[in-house]
Design a protein around this motif. Structure first.
Motif, PDB file in Angstrom:
ATOM      1  N   ALA A 174       0.860  -1.191   0.000  1.00  0.00           N
ATOM      2  CA  ALA A 174       0.000   0.000   0.000  1.00  0.00           C
ATOM      3  C   ALA A 174       0.887   1.228   0.000  1.00  0.00           C
ATOM      4  O   ALA A 174       2.088   1.135   0.250  1.00  0.00           O
ATOM      5  CB  ALA A 174      -0.895  -0.023   1.235  1.00  0.00           C
ATOM      6  N   GLY A 175       0.286   2.359  -0.309  1.00  0.00           N
ATOM      7  CA  GLY A 175       1.087   3.585  -0.388  1.00  0.00           C
ATOM      8  C   GLY A 175       1.743   3.932   0.948  1.00  0.00           C
ATOM      9  O   GLY A 175       1.080   4.016   1.964  1.00  0.00           O
ATOM     10  N   TYR A 176       3.023   4.135   0.906  1.00  0.00           N
ATOM     11  CA  TYR A 176       3.732   4.459   2.158  1.00  0.00           C
ATOM     12  C   TYR A 176       4.606   5.678   1.933  1.00  0.00           C
ATOM     13  O   TYR A 176       4.896   6.066   0.798  1.00  0.00           O
ATOM     14  CB  TYR A 176       4.590   3.270   2.632  1.00  0.00           C
ATOM     15  N   ASN A 177       5.014   6.222   3.037  1.00  0.00           N
ATOM     16  CA  ASN A 177       5.871   7.400   2.987  1.00  0.00           C
ATOM     17  C   ASN A 177       7.324   6.964   2.840  1.00  0.00           C
ATOM     18  O   ASN A 177       7.966   6.521   3.787  1.00  0.00           O
ATOM     19  CB  ASN A 177       5.696   8.224   4.277  1.00  0.00           C
ATOM     20  N   ARG A 178       7.846   7.137   1.642  1.00  0.00           N
ATOM     21  CA  ARG A 178       9.182   6.649   1.327  1.00  0.00           C
ATOM     22  C   ARG A 178      10.254   7.283   2.211  1.00  0.00           C
ATOM     23  O   ARG A 178      11.232   6.659   2.593  1.00  0.00           O
ATOM     24  CB  ARG A 178       9.480   6.946  -0.150  1.00  0.00           C
TER      25      ARG A 178
ATOM     26  N   GLN B 260       3.455   1.615  10.236  1.00  0.00           N
ATOM     27  CA  GLN B 260       3.415   2.992  10.742  1.00  0.00           C
ATOM     28  C   GLN B 260       3.659   4.029   9.663  1.00  0.00           C
ATOM     29  O   GLN B 260       3.257   5.176   9.801  1.00  0.00           O
ATOM     30  CB  GLN B 260       4.451   3.169  11.854  1.00  0.00           C
ATOM     31  N   ILE B 261       4.350   3.619   8.592  1.00  0.00           N
ATOM     32  CA  ILE B 261       4.619   4.631   7.567  1.00  0.00           C
ATOM     33  C   ILE B 261       3.646   4.530   6.398  1.00  0.00           C
ATOM     34  O   ILE B 261       3.723   5.268   5.430  1.00  0.00           O
ATOM     35  CB  ILE B 261       6.076   4.576   7.071  1.00  0.00           C
ATOM     36  N   THR B 262       2.721   3.594   6.499  1.00  0.00           N
ATOM     37  CA  THR B 262       1.730   3.462   5.430  1.00  0.00           C
ATOM     38  C   THR B 262       0.712   4.590   5.543  1.00  0.00           C
ATOM     39  O   THR B 262       0.191   4.860   6.614  1.00  0.00           O
ATOM     40  CB  THR B 262       1.012   2.116   5.532  1.00  0.00           C
ATOM     41  N   THR B 263       0.468   5.260   4.437  1.00  0.00           N
ATOM     42  CA  THR B 263      -0.440   6.406   4.485  1.00  0.00           C
ATOM     43  C   THR B 263      -1.684   6.187   3.623  1.00  0.00           C
ATOM     44  O   THR B 263      -2.736   6.727   3.913  1.00  0.00           O
ATOM     45  CB  THR B 263       0.268   7.676   3.983  1.00  0.00           C
ATOM     46  N   HIS B 264      -1.540   5.433   2.536  1.00  0.00           N
ATOM     47  CA  HIS B 264      -2.664   5.250   1.617  1.00  0.00           C
ATOM     48  C   HIS B 264      -2.895   3.756   1.418  1.00  0.00           C
ATOM     49  O   HIS B 264      -2.353   3.159   0.494  1.00  0.00           O
ATOM     50  CB  HIS B 264      -2.383   5.940   0.281  1.00  0.00           C
ATOM     51  N   ASP B 265      -3.702   3.152   2.313  1.00  0.00           N
ATOM     52  CA  ASP B 265      -3.966   1.716   2.179  1.00  0.00           C
ATOM     53  C   ASP B 265      -5.259   1.500   1.385  1.00  0.00           C
ATOM     54  O   ASP B 265      -5.907   2.469   0.952  1.00  0.00           O
ATOM     55  CB  ASP B 265      -4.034   1.045   3.558  1.00  0.00           C
TER      56      ASP B 265
ATOM     57  N   ALA C 249      -8.159   0.745   2.189  1.00  0.00           N
ATOM     58  CA  ALA C 249      -9.336   1.399   2.767  1.00  0.00           C
ATOM     59  C   ALA C 249      -9.420   2.855   2.316  1.00  0.00           C
ATOM     60  O   ALA C 249     -10.491   3.377   2.006  1.00  0.00           O
ATOM     61  CB  ALA C 249      -9.260   1.322   4.298  1.00  0.00           C
ATOM     62  N   TRP C 250      -8.259   3.480   2.254  1.00  0.00           N
ATOM     63  CA  TRP C 250      -8.254   4.893   1.841  1.00  0.00           C
ATOM     64  C   TRP C 250      -8.765   5.013   0.417  1.00  0.00           C
ATOM     65  O   TRP C 250      -9.596   5.867   0.109  1.00  0.00           O
ATOM     66  CB  TRP C 250      -6.828   5.452   1.952  1.00  0.00           C
ATOM     67  N   PHE C 251      -8.261   4.111  -0.434  1.00  0.00           N
ATOM     68  CA  PHE C 251      -8.699   4.163  -1.834  1.00  0.00           C
ATOM     69  C   PHE C 251     -10.189   3.894  -1.952  1.00  0.00           C
ATOM     70  O   PHE C 251     -10.890   4.591  -2.681  1.00  0.00           O
ATOM     71  CB  PHE C 251      -7.896   3.166  -2.682  1.00  0.00           C
ATOM     72  N   ASP C 252     -10.661   2.914  -1.186  1.00  0.00           N
ATOM     73  CA  ASP C 252     -12.085   2.592  -1.242  1.00  0.00           C
ATOM     74  C   ASP C 252     -12.916   3.789  -0.818  1.00  0.00           C
ATOM     75  O   ASP C 252     -13.905   4.152  -1.435  1.00  0.00           O
ATOM     76  CB  ASP C 252     -12.402   1.401  -0.319  1.00  0.00           C
ATOM     77  N   GLN C 253     -12.465   4.379   0.253  1.00  0.00           N
ATOM     78  CA  GLN C 253     -13.210   5.502   0.811  1.00  0.00           C
ATOM     79  C   GLN C 253     -13.399   6.616  -0.210  1.00  0.00           C
ATOM     80  O   GLN C 253     -14.448   7.254  -0.267  1.00  0.00           O
ATOM     81  CB  GLN C 253     -12.453   6.043   2.036  1.00  0.00           C
ATOM     82  N   HIS C 254     -12.368   6.819  -1.042  1.00  0.00           N
ATOM     83  CA  HIS C 254     -12.463   7.910  -1.999  1.00  0.00           C
ATOM     84  C   HIS C 254     -12.840   7.465  -3.398  1.00  0.00           C
ATOM     85  O   HIS C 254     -12.795   8.269  -4.339  1.00  0.00           O
ATOM     86  CB  HIS C 254     -11.145   8.697  -2.033  1.00  0.00           C
ATOM     87  N   GLY C 255     -13.178   6.219  -3.500  1.00  0.00           N
ATOM     88  CA  GLY C 255     -13.642   5.734  -4.794  1.00  0.00           C
ATOM     89  C   GLY C 255     -12.569   5.760  -5.865  1.00  0.00           C
ATOM     90  O   GLY C 255     -12.829   6.101  -7.021  1.00  0.00           O
ATOM     91  N   ILE C 256     -11.323   5.494  -5.461  1.00  0.00           N
ATOM     92  CA  ILE C 256     -10.216   5.482  -6.416  1.00  0.00           C
ATOM     93  C   ILE C 256      -9.750   4.035  -6.522  1.00  0.00           C
ATOM     94  O   ILE C 256      -9.617   3.347  -5.509  1.00  0.00           O
ATOM     95  CB  ILE C 256      -9.073   6.380  -5.915  1.00  0.00           C
TER      96      ILE C 256
END
Ligand SMILES: Cc1cc2nc3c(=O)[nH]c(=O)nc-3n(C[C@H](O)[C@H](O)[C@H](O)COP(=O)(O)OP(=O)(O)OC[C@H]3O[C@@H](n4cnc5c(N)ncnc54)[C@H](O)[C@@H]3O)c2cc1C
Ligand code: SF4
Lengths: 906, 415
Positions: B47-51, B66-71, B73-80
């Motif tokens: 999932a998207g993490y802070n490099r 802890q460094i994951t920012t866009h998992d 669930a986040w994508f689902d929530q925003h319909g992406i």
């Protein structure tokens, strides 16, 4: 064999509060010392008639000057520390040898208004009665000899005819040549209070310079320097015109009036011309005239500004003439009141410790007096005539006539006019003996024998203040090391010289009793009639002497207690008991400005400093008011063509001030209280505290022909910009650090509580190792914090050892680019600095701490910025300002400056 | 694969790195994502993490979670929609579609290229895919974490820049001996001057890192694994592993292959437009006006430009600007912006130094304005200085005295 420096040791006393007298100025304030522990808390003596409990900032800080730092603790003969016996023998042998080989007149004493009366008495007795010469003069010559001569010419005696109480009673106070606010703060406050209580009183200040004293004046006359006598002549002529003189008094009690009036009318009969000659406007002059005419209770208060002149005696007589002609003398609130600068100048006058006095207000001009004193002393070798006055004395040292000189408690290498000459003369002199309590002064540096003398708090005796009040100075400290009182050294030397019985005193009391007896000796109005008379104390016991409360003389059977008003019977001490008018031909100062020396230099004191700072420099709060000696210049003069080379001078620049005798380097400040063309410099800084600020080396040894007092208030000088490569200040915890690289440049030393602060300026490129040499920068315990702005050549460096601040240096080509040092100085006693403090050091202030600005109130350490802020926030009056900041609520000496700040608001 | 009912345009994004995540955040912020059918194709499997925070992961201070920012669930929530492990192999600009390595095809109306960059691998003797470790993504970190700590030989990190130092620090924290090889005479040569470089090196040495300056890698000695390195001066050093941190190079092969104009990076204009009208690019893969990027600050500004232009079309532009950099080693604070050793002869430097405390603050002024700065040890004023730089504030002669000492002094000065 240097003994370890002992700390202060208290004397064992029954009573833990000691009442004594302030060692500084001629006001002679009483001080109560709480000597129950070495904290030595001081407060004003509420019983003392000079100050009724108040003290000025110098007086309140006197306890802080008693540390052992720099004290001389053992005698030194030719560079070797010796015991007291050896030292006494060395002095006695040396003096005897000169006496045998060259005679009496080859010996001279140069003593000081800091000596106690008892010290003075034995010094005077030794030289005049036993060595056989009157070559004794005192540094009081520099401050009030003209006033003495003026009184003597007029009254036939050196009688100060006023008391401090008269300052309250007078309706018209004329202050001439006195910056009392700074030099006699307690009297100034008394006068200011009287004026507040009775606003009808008028105060006139006559001074070329607008000083802090002008603050309470109704009228300030900024007269052309040296025109004071002319002005008083003018007043006399005016009153005569107006028929406003006291004819009865003139006829019955005076002589010589006609001649005096004639001179007055001839020199100053026309008010218009007079105003012009004095450089004042006619309106102001006529105001003064009408006040003088209409105010019987008129008191003229004068000091150095009148005395230190080549015609100082004439000036004081011009003042006295006016009082005689109006009968304003010997009456409440009236009289010509000369105020002395030193704590015991008056005591010196009483014993006769000047070259043109004999003893106990007797003079050499009466053979019967000489005979009387010789008889009283059983003198073996009585001097028969006046000796050499200060300036002549040092000239005689220079030309070899004097082979041995004993200098006591004074620093002539700094304070004498043409001081470089004095230094050279002393360097040549075969035997120079110096008694002092400090080890390193400009004068001890040229001494062959140095005797450690007891300081204030360690010695017992009496002093007399400006209104003839005799007070006790009492000891509450044990003298340290091999230190002894001056009377002890003098009498031991005298005995060793062979005058055993005449100097066999056990205590100051023994000496005082003899002093009393001499004052009374054949002083009964039959054999002779003399003003100085303590006969009321002939039976004083040792206990009574110890308990003596302040008492003004004369003390006679008729008036055993203070205070007899002098001349209330208008009987003067001339043969026919009439006072003399003196015809005055006003003279201007001898040297006038010229193309080469276009400026007139005036000199004087700063508020919180005293003399040559040997003592006041020890109390750091006294240095907060003015930390550097500044040359004050009128703002217009910074553009003056006279300034070479053409450049404009800014405040803070260093200038070379030169006269035909020498030169000094000083920092410039602007003061619009001066008149253009006049400059002012303080007298205090010596070569111990400054590389080159001894102002007396500029002053020609021009003296008053009668009093011999030098014209210290006047020299003509040139001023040039001394272009610097850098300005700097350096704070060091090491008291022995010295800026060798600045020997020929500019340095000022400011001792502070935990550090020494050096102000520096150089024409050379700054070399960091001049400052860092003593720190092993490689060592891991030493660290350096720095700030550098190379392009601007600005640098700041702090050195720490084991985490503690050792030294800090700031330099910049422009003075404005130096941060303030005060806050940094306060970090020196911390064992560890916080990271924020380490950074803040380089800014010179803690971001969390206000930069309080120039210190105005030394008592509560309130700075200019703090005050300005308080004013901004609504403290529009002195009272409110005091409430908010405390400034001005203790000693009050900053009140003029506070008022100035308040005035600037509008 | 197009869904017929679709009316929203397809916005396809290649790469799920820092640039993409910022772009998505910006679009969400502006509600722009609702106007498109947004899909993200990621070559990585996580999932998207802070490099940026990989440094902390390597140092054991943070976990991947802890460094994951866009998992998901986040994508689902925003319909992406997001597709992991889908590395794009080809862009067909004619047909406006992309083909992934696993042959999946995605149609686009707008395409955003955010493929980032990769570590530069020096072509030295003995180097190969296996024995050269890099420090770029989660997989790299996982490999680094498998270096056997029992082996006493040091890990050699090539490159004393920000990345190399953070890698070295992380490895020391993992219990390894670490030697950093650096080509120039001071570490962080882009960010620090000599004095600051020396001071920082001292501090890092105290943490256990060894440095060899002025030295270059000549060869890698391997049997099975790395067992040593040879330096350009012939010196041999034992080594159990080798990490390359000598720089990055933009990932441009895909763009090149697909006919987009590239130089160092994919060329873009000030609206982040590539040579193809419907393809935008941002992040470390791009080149704009001769610059490529290695820090997130400018990339974030690019993301803003794109997000706004997607909403309004065309008015926002991107411009170059220097960035301030800092080193993420715990207990050590370094901030720098602008060139630490200015070549401009009119440059004037202000320096505050407190060696014992490891504090060094330097500000360079050119024409009375802040030009660059280096702060070591005490950095609380960095932002303020950087703003003065950005605003090109003129510093008065009086203010300059306290400039390097910080805002607290400076502002009082003005008052
Ligand atoms: C360890 C570390 C610490 C850092 N610390 C800082 C810091 O403190 N401050 C700072 O400003 N910057 C820091 N950076 C730099 C910062 O992380 C990068 O500037 C930023 O990640 C660049 O963003 P990007 O989206 O352009 O590239 P990336 O974040 O690299 O993202 C690109 C993504 O695209 C994927 N990709 C590439 N090609 C394809 C393809 N063909 N198909 C699909 N996907 C593809 C990649 O796998 C990757 O996931 C650090 C970098 C690292 C590695
Ligand atoms: S006014 Fe003079 S005597 Fe009084 S305290 Fe001050 S210095 Fe001492």
């Amino acid at each position: 064999m240097k003994p370890p420096l002992p700390g202060l040791v208290l004397k064992r006393l029954n009573n833990q509060t000691t009442r004594t007298t302030c060692p500084y100025c001629g006001v002679g304030c009483g001080i109560e010392v709480d000597a129950s522990n070495t904290n030595l808390r001081m407060k004003g003596d509420a019983q003392h008639p000079a100050n009724w409990g108040k003290l000025c900032v110098k007086g309140s800080a006197v306890g802080e000057t008693l540390g052992m730092e720099g004290r001389l603790l053992q005698p030194i003969v030719n560079g070797e520390a010796v015991d007291t016996d050896t030292a006494v023998a060395a002095v006695a042998d040396g003096l005897n040898r000169v006496l045998a080989q060259y005679g009496s007149d080859a010996i001279g004493f140069y003593v000081s208004g800091q000596l106690l009366t008892e010290d003075y008495y034995v010094a005077n007795k030794l030289i005049k009665g036993f060595i056989g010469t009157a070559n004794i003069d005192t540094n009081s010559r520099l401050c009030m000899a003209s006033a003495v001569a003026g009184y003597k010419r007029a009254f036939g005696s050196d009688t100060v005819p006023c008391s401090y109480e008269d300052l309250n009673q007078a309706d018209l106070l004329i202050l001439v040549g006195s910056n009392a606010a700074w030099t006699h703060p307690i009297l100034y406050q008394q006068m200011a209070q009287a004026k507040r209580d009775f606003p009808h009183k008028k105060v006139v200040v006559i001074d070329p310079r607008r000083t802090a004293t002008c603050d309470f004046a109704d009228l300030h006359l900024a007269i052309t320097p040296g025109s004071d006598a002319l002005l008083f002549n003018g007043l006399l002529a005016y009153l005569a015109n107006q028929h406003a003189l006291d004819q009865d008094f003139i006829v019955q009690h005076t002589q010589g009036f006609a001649e005096a009036l004639a001179s007055a009318q001839q020199s100053a009969g026309d008010l218009n011309k007079l105003a012009q000659a004095c450089g004042i406007c006619l309106d102001d002059l006529t105001r003064l005239c009408s006040w003088v005419k209409n105010t019987p209770k008129m008191l003229t208060f004068y000091s150095q500004g009148v005395n230190q002149s080549s015609s100082g005696v004439d000036k004081s007589n011009a003042i006295i003439n006016l009082h005689l002609a109006t009968g304003r003398i010997g009456k409440i609130g009236a009289g010509p009141f000369s105020i002395t600068g030193q704590p015991n100048a008056m005591g010196g006058r009483e014993v006769g410790g000047l070259a043109n006095q004999l003893a106990a207000h007797m003079d050499f001009n009466q053979p019967e007096s000489i005979e009387r004193v010789a008889r009283f002393w059983q003198a073996q070798n009585m001097a028969q005539q006046n000796g050499l006055k200060a300036v002549d004395l040092f000239e005689a040292v220079d030309n070899g006539q004097i082979k041995a000189i004993w200098i006591m408690h004074t620093n002539p290498v700094v304070s004498m006019p043409d001081a470089d000459f004095v230094r050279q003369a002393l360097e040549k002199c075969p035997l120079v003996i110096v008694s002092d309590n400090m080890a390193d002064t400009d004068t001890t540096r040229v001494a062959d024998i140095v005797l450690p003398a007891a300081g204030w708090g360690e010695k017992d005796g009496t002093v007399t203040n400006s209104d003839r009040t005799i007070s006790r100075q009492r000891a509450f400290l044990q003298a340290p090391g091999l230190v002894q009182a001056d009377w002890w050294w003098i009498t031991q030397v005298a005995q060793k010289m062979g005058f055993k019985t005449a100097f066999n005193y056990q205590s100051p009391y023994d000496i005082f009793k003899e002093h009393v007896a001499l004052s009374a000796f054949e002083n009964d109005g039959v054999f002779s009639r003399r003003d100085f008379n303590l006969s009321g104390w002939l039976n004083l016991s040792a206990q009574q002497y110890d308990d003596l409360t302040p008492t003004a003389w004369p003390i006679t059977a008729q008036n055993p207690q203070r205070n007899a008003r002098m001349f209330s019977d208008a009987a003067f001490f001339t043969p026919n008991q009439k006072a003399n008018f003196i015809a005055i031909q006003p003279k201007l100062p001898l040297e006038m400005p010229s193309e080469n020396y276009p400026f007139v230099l005036n000199t004087g004191r700063y508020r919180d400093q005293w003399h040559t700072m040997t003592r006041t420099a020890k109390a750091d709060r006294l240095l907060q008011h003015r930390r550097e000696p500044l040359l004050s210049l009128h703002p217009l003069d910074c553009y003056s063509d006279a300034l070479q080379p053409g450049g404009q001078i800014k405040a803070g620049d260093i200038v070379k001030v030169s006269s035909r005798l020498g030169e000094t380097l000083m920092r410039v400040e602007f003061d619009d209280g001066l008149q253009p063309g006049q400059v002012f410099a303080p007298i205090h800084w010596t070569s111990v505290y400054a590389s080159n600020a001894r102002i007396d080396r500029l002053i020609p040894a021009v003296v008053d022909p009668i009093s011999g007092q030098p014209e210290s208030k006047h020299a003509v000088v040139n001023i040039e910009l001394w272009a610097v490569n850098h300005h700097a200040w350096f704070l060091s915890s090491d008291p022995n650090w010295f800026p060798s690289a600045y020997q020929n440049a500019y340095w000022i030393k400011v001792p502070q509580q935990h550090t020494t602060l050096w102000f520096l300026a150089g024409q050379h490129t700054l070399n960091l190792t001049d400052f860092s040499a003593e720190f092993d920068v490689q060592s891991s315990s030493v660290e350096c914090i720095s700030y550098n702005d190379n392009a601007m050549q600005v640098g700041r460096y702090a050195w720490l050892k084991d985490g503690q601040l050792q030294a800090i240096l700031c330099f910049a080509p422009r003075l404005d680019d130096l941060p303030a040092s005060d806050w940094v100085a306060s970090l020196f006693n911390q064992t560890e600095l916080t990271p924020a403090q380490r950074l803040a050091m380089m800014a010179g202030r803690d971001a969390g701490i206000e930069d309080v600005g120039n210190m105005i109130c030394s008592c509560f350490q309130v700075g200019e910025n703090t005050l300005r802020k308080a004013i901004k926030q609504g403290a529009y009056s002195l009272v409110e300002l005091g409430k908010v900041t405390c400034a001005g609520t203790n000693c009050g000496s900053c009140i003029p400056e506070l008022k100035q700040l308040l005035a600037e608001r509008i | 694969m197009r869904v017929a009912t679709q009316i929203k345009p397809d916005l396809l994004i290649i790469g799920l790195g820092m640039a993409t995540m910022k772009l998505l955040d910006e679009m969400v912020e502006l509600n722009a994502h609702k106007r498109f059918n947004v899909q993200v194709l990621s070559a990585e499997s996580e999932a998207g993490y802070n490099r940026i925070l990989l440094s902390h992961v390597l140092a054991g201070q943070q976990s991947l979670a802890q460094i994951t920012t866009h998992d998901q669930a986040w994508f689902d929530q925003h319909g992406i929609s997001v597709h992991f492990s889908q590395k794009v192999a080809q862009i067909d600009t004619q047909k406006t579609k992309v083909i992934t390595k696993s042959d999946a095809v995605f149609q686009y109306d707008k395409l955003v290229l955010a493929t980032g960059s990769q570590a530069v691998r020096l072509p030295v003797k003995g180097a190969n895919e296996q024995n050269l470790l890099t420090f770029r993504d989660v997989q790299d970190v996982q490999r680094l974490l498998t270096i056997p700590p029992q082996n006493p030989a040091p890990v050699v990190v090539v490159g004393g820049g920000l990345l190399g130092l953070e890698a070295a620090y992380g490895l020391v924290k993992q219990g390894h001996q670490v030697t950093v090889l650096h080509r120039s005479d001071r570490i962080l040569s882009q960010q620090l001057d000599n004095e600051a470089g020396r001071m920082l090196q001292n501090q890092l040495e105290r943490l256990g890192i060894t440095f060899r300056l002025n030295s270059q890698l000549a060869a890698i000695q391997t049997e099975q694994n790395v067992n040593g390195v040879m330096l350009d001066d012939g010196t041999h050093l034992d080594a159990k592993a080798l990490v390359m941190a000598v720089g990055i190079q933009p990932n441009i092969e895909l763009a090149q292959r697909s006919g987009l104009l590239c130089k160092q990076g994919v060329l873009v204009d000030q609206q982040m437009q590539t040579s193809q009208a419907d393809i935008l690019a941002l992040g470390e893969c791009v080149e704009f006006d001769g610059h490529t990027y290695g820090l997130v600050a400018p990339i974030y500004r690019q993301a803003k430009v794109i997000a706004q232009n997607l909403l309004k079309d065309g008015s926002r532009v991107f411009a170059n600007q220097i960035s301030s950099t800092q080193l993420k080693v715990s207990g050590i604070h370094v901030v720098s912006f602008g060139s630490p050793v200015p070549s401009d002869s009119t440059a004037q430097t202000l320096v505050y130094q407190d060696k014992k405390q490891g504090v060094y603050r330097k500000v360079v002024l050119v024409s009375g304005r802040v030009h660059s700065a280096v702060l070591l040890g005490q950095i609380q004023d960095a932002q303020w200085l950087f703003n003065l730089y950005l605003q090109q504030t003129i510093i008065s002669a009086h203010q300059r005295q306290s400039l390097v000492l910080g805002q607290a002094y400076y502002e009082r000065n003005v008052a």
